[in-house]
Enzyme design. Structure first.
Site, short mmCIF file in Angstrom:
data_model
loop_
_atom_site.label_atom_id
_atom_site.label_comp_id
_atom_site.label_asym_id
_atom_site.label_seq_id
_atom_site.Cartn_x
_atom_site.Cartn_y
_atom_site.Cartn_z
N GLU A 140 -3.95 2.01 -7.62
CA GLU A 140 -4.36 3.14 -6.78
C GLU A 140 -3.49 4.35 -7.07
OE1 GLU A 140 -6.49 1.75 -3.03
OE2 GLU A 140 -4.37 1.60 -2.57
N GLY B 46 -10.84 2.65 1.08
CA GLY B 46 -10.35 3.07 2.39
C GLY B 46 -11.42 3.79 3.19
N GLY B 47 -11.49 5.10 3.05
CA GLY B 47 -12.38 5.95 3.85
C GLY B 47 -13.81 5.44 3.99
N HIS C 28 0.85 -1.19 0.00
CA HIS C 28 0.00 0.00 0.00
C HIS C 28 0.89 1.24 0.00
CE1 HIS C 28 -2.83 3.07 1.16
NE2 HIS C 28 -3.79 2.26 0.78
#
Ligand code: PGA
Length: 240
Positions: free
Chosen positions: A159, A222-223, A87
């Site tokens: 990403e 994610g969020g 990541h």
């Protein structure tokens, strides 16, 4: 093929929040292609056969004197079947380089885990038109010296770093072209055609639009993971 939706909670939640969250999702996910990746300390609370469990990173070592680390076999012993590796937050703040990422990918695959390998360019690299170069390097180094039969457990997550947590996302067309590039590059380098996820500011509002990109095999989120109602909405759209 059913799309994969991986939710990365990052370093969020305390114990009480975890308990609420789990009671909110109980009985509602029912899809093993949904992968929840809570902080390591909370992994055991999430054990369930309604979805899959993953770690946010994993040790490159088998076991022993490695303070603070979690091994692949420890993850597997609680039913974990996936791990995120590489990541951008770990590449940047933990200074994980391609060599270490490759060692982790190898260890995880040899242990029988599925690997979500994250790749992506910074804003500066994007502006300088270096995206292909960066992705090519990350693919080539990340998957080096791994036997072909293990590669089928690799999922690549594209990403763009400038899209993570910013609310800014590339156009569908741009994502689609980059994913084609990733598939072609991986195939020409390793004779393996990967499944590719998109990650970066995916939420319950833009999922409908992003879900239309044909070569996207799922999402790394994610969020939006932190709100169980958003997770359920995203699941509903992707499963449609
Ligand atoms: P985000 O994070 O959904 O909050 O942008 C994505 C990620 O870091 O994988």
């Amino acid at each position: 093929m059913k799309k994969i939706i991986a939710f990365n909670f990052k370093m969020n939640f305390n114990y009480n929040e975890v308990r609420d969250y789990i009671s909110n999702i109980k009985g509602k996910l029912n899809n093993k292609n949904i992968v929840l990746c809570p902080p390591t300390i909370f992994l055991p609370y999430f054990i369930s056969d309604e979805y899959s469990l993953g770690a946010q990173t994993i040790s490159e070592y088998d076991n022993g004197a490695h303070t603070g680390e979690t091994s692949c076999s420890q993850l597997k012993s609680i039913g974990g079947s996936y791990t995120i590796i590489g990541h951008s937050e770990r590449r940047q703040t933990q200074e994980e380089d391609d060599l270490l990422i490759n060692a982790k990918v190898k260890k995880a695959l040899e242990s029988g885990l599925k690997v979500i390998l994250c790749i992506g360019e910074t804003k500066e690299e994007y502006d300088m038109l270096r995206t292909s170069k960066v992705l090519k390097r990350e693919i080539s180094n990340g998957l080096k010296n791994i036997s072909t039969n293990l590669l089928e457990n690799v999922i690549i997550a594209y990403e763009p770093i400038w899209s993570i947590g910013t609310g800014i996302i590339p156009s569908n067309d741009e994502i689609s072209k980059t994913i084609d590039f990733i598939i072609d590059t991986t195939f020409s380098t390793y004779k393996f055609r990967p499944i590719v996820l998109y990650g970066g500011s995916v939420n319950e509002k833009n999922i409908e639009q992003l879900n239309q990109i044909e070569n996207v095999s799922g999402f790394l989120i994610g969020g939006a993971s932190l709100d169980s109602s958003k997770v359920l909405k995203i699941k509903e759209v992707v499963e449609k």
